[in-house]
Design a protein around this motif. Structure first.
Motif, PDB file in Angstrom:
ATOM      1  N   ASN A 154      -4.179   6.409  -3.409  1.00  0.00           N
ATOM      2  CA  ASN A 154      -4.112   7.856  -3.183  1.00  0.00           C
ATOM      3  C   ASN A 154      -3.152   8.231  -2.071  1.00  0.00           C
ATOM      4  O   ASN A 154      -3.161   9.366  -1.600  1.00  0.00           O
ATOM      5  CB  ASN A 154      -5.512   8.399  -2.886  1.00  0.00           C
ATOM      6  N   ALA A 155      -2.317   7.303  -1.640  1.00  0.00           N
ATOM      7  CA  ALA A 155      -1.336   7.561  -0.581  1.00  0.00           C
ATOM      8  C   ALA A 155      -0.181   8.375  -1.133  1.00  0.00           C
ATOM      9  O   ALA A 155       0.076   8.383  -2.349  1.00  0.00           O
ATOM     10  CB  ALA A 155      -0.820   6.232  -0.028  1.00  0.00           C
ATOM     11  N   PRO A 156       0.542   9.067  -0.248  1.00  0.00           N
ATOM     12  CA  PRO A 156       1.752   9.776  -0.695  1.00  0.00           C
ATOM     13  C   PRO A 156       2.731   8.787  -1.337  1.00  0.00           C
ATOM     14  O   PRO A 156       2.743   7.606  -0.961  1.00  0.00           O
ATOM     15  CB  PRO A 156       2.319  10.363   0.595  1.00  0.00           C
ATOM     16  N   PRO A 157       3.564   9.235  -2.268  1.00  0.00           N
ATOM     17  CA  PRO A 157       4.445   8.332  -3.018  1.00  0.00           C
ATOM     18  C   PRO A 157       5.283   7.398  -2.147  1.00  0.00           C
ATOM     19  O   PRO A 157       5.413   6.223  -2.460  1.00  0.00           O
ATOM     20  CB  PRO A 157       5.321   9.277  -3.835  1.00  0.00           C
ATOM     21  N   GLY A 158       5.853   7.872  -1.066  1.00  0.00           N
ATOM     22  CA  GLY A 158       6.693   7.011  -0.236  1.00  0.00           C
ATOM     23  C   GLY A 158       5.917   5.857   0.387  1.00  0.00           C
ATOM     24  O   GLY A 158       6.402   4.726   0.465  1.00  0.00           O
TER      25      GLY A 158
END
Length: 193
Positions: A154-158
């Motif tokens: 669920n982390a941001p894409p980067g």
């Protein structure tokens, strides 16, 4: 800190509910309660063993002190005999007292052996507690791994791309693509935790 922790727990609960993982949360919750019970049991076993060892030592120390004092007194009497300070009657009494002392030492040795056995038996908790602690460590590692996977997924894409395992075609699992402790630390740092 309390509000932030509460927010994290609420977010985790809501997220798990959204992806239909309430059963997993319930299972983890029951395992955590079982772990707490096991740790309390470990604490009671170690406390009981420590108390048994200390009580046994408290019981044995005076007996050993008395035996050592009697031995020193007997030695002093024998020294007096060899320097010619004792009469024949005193020598006979010394010989009789020496026989009695030998019996006392033998009985004290058996009593001490029994106390040492009690101390050894009090240490039997180690096998049980070792097994329980191993289970607790395994559960803790599983929970950490699952939370790290949840964060990664669920982390941001980067950030996610940095910690996503490389897609493999077919073949056996490769340990190098799993999250290790360094990856978990990096992931948490990148996410600001």
């Amino acid at each position: 800190m309390y509000d932030r922790l509460g927010g994290i727990v609420r977010l985790m609960h809501d997220s798990l509910g959204e992806i239909n993982c309430d059963n997993a949360l319930t299972a983890a919750s029951s395992q955590i309660v079982a772990v707490q019970d096991r740790l309390e049991y470990v604490a009671s076993l170690t406390e009981r063993a420590a108390t048994k060892v200390l009580n046994t030592l408290d019981e044995g120390m005076p007996a050993q002190d008395a035996l050592a004092a009697a031995g020193r007194a007997m030695e002093a009497r024998w020294d007096a005999l060899f320097t010619g300070e004792l009469s024949v009657d005193q020598f006979k009494q010394l010989a009789d007292d020496s026989r009695q002392f030998a019996r006392t030492v033998a009985a004290a040795g058996e009593a001490e052996k029994a106390r040492l056995l009690d101390i050894m038996m009090a240490q039997d908790f180690q096998d049980i507690t070792g097994q329980l602690i191993t289970k607790v460590v395994a559960l803790t590692q599983t929970v950490e791994h699952e939370l790290a996977e949840l964060l990664r997924d669920n982390a941001p894409p980067g950030v996610r791309d940095k910690f996503m395992p490389k897609q493999l075609m077919q073949g056996p699992s490769v340990p190098s693509v799993a999250l290790d402790q360094h990856n978990v630390d990096g992931l948490l740092d990148d996410l600001g935790f």
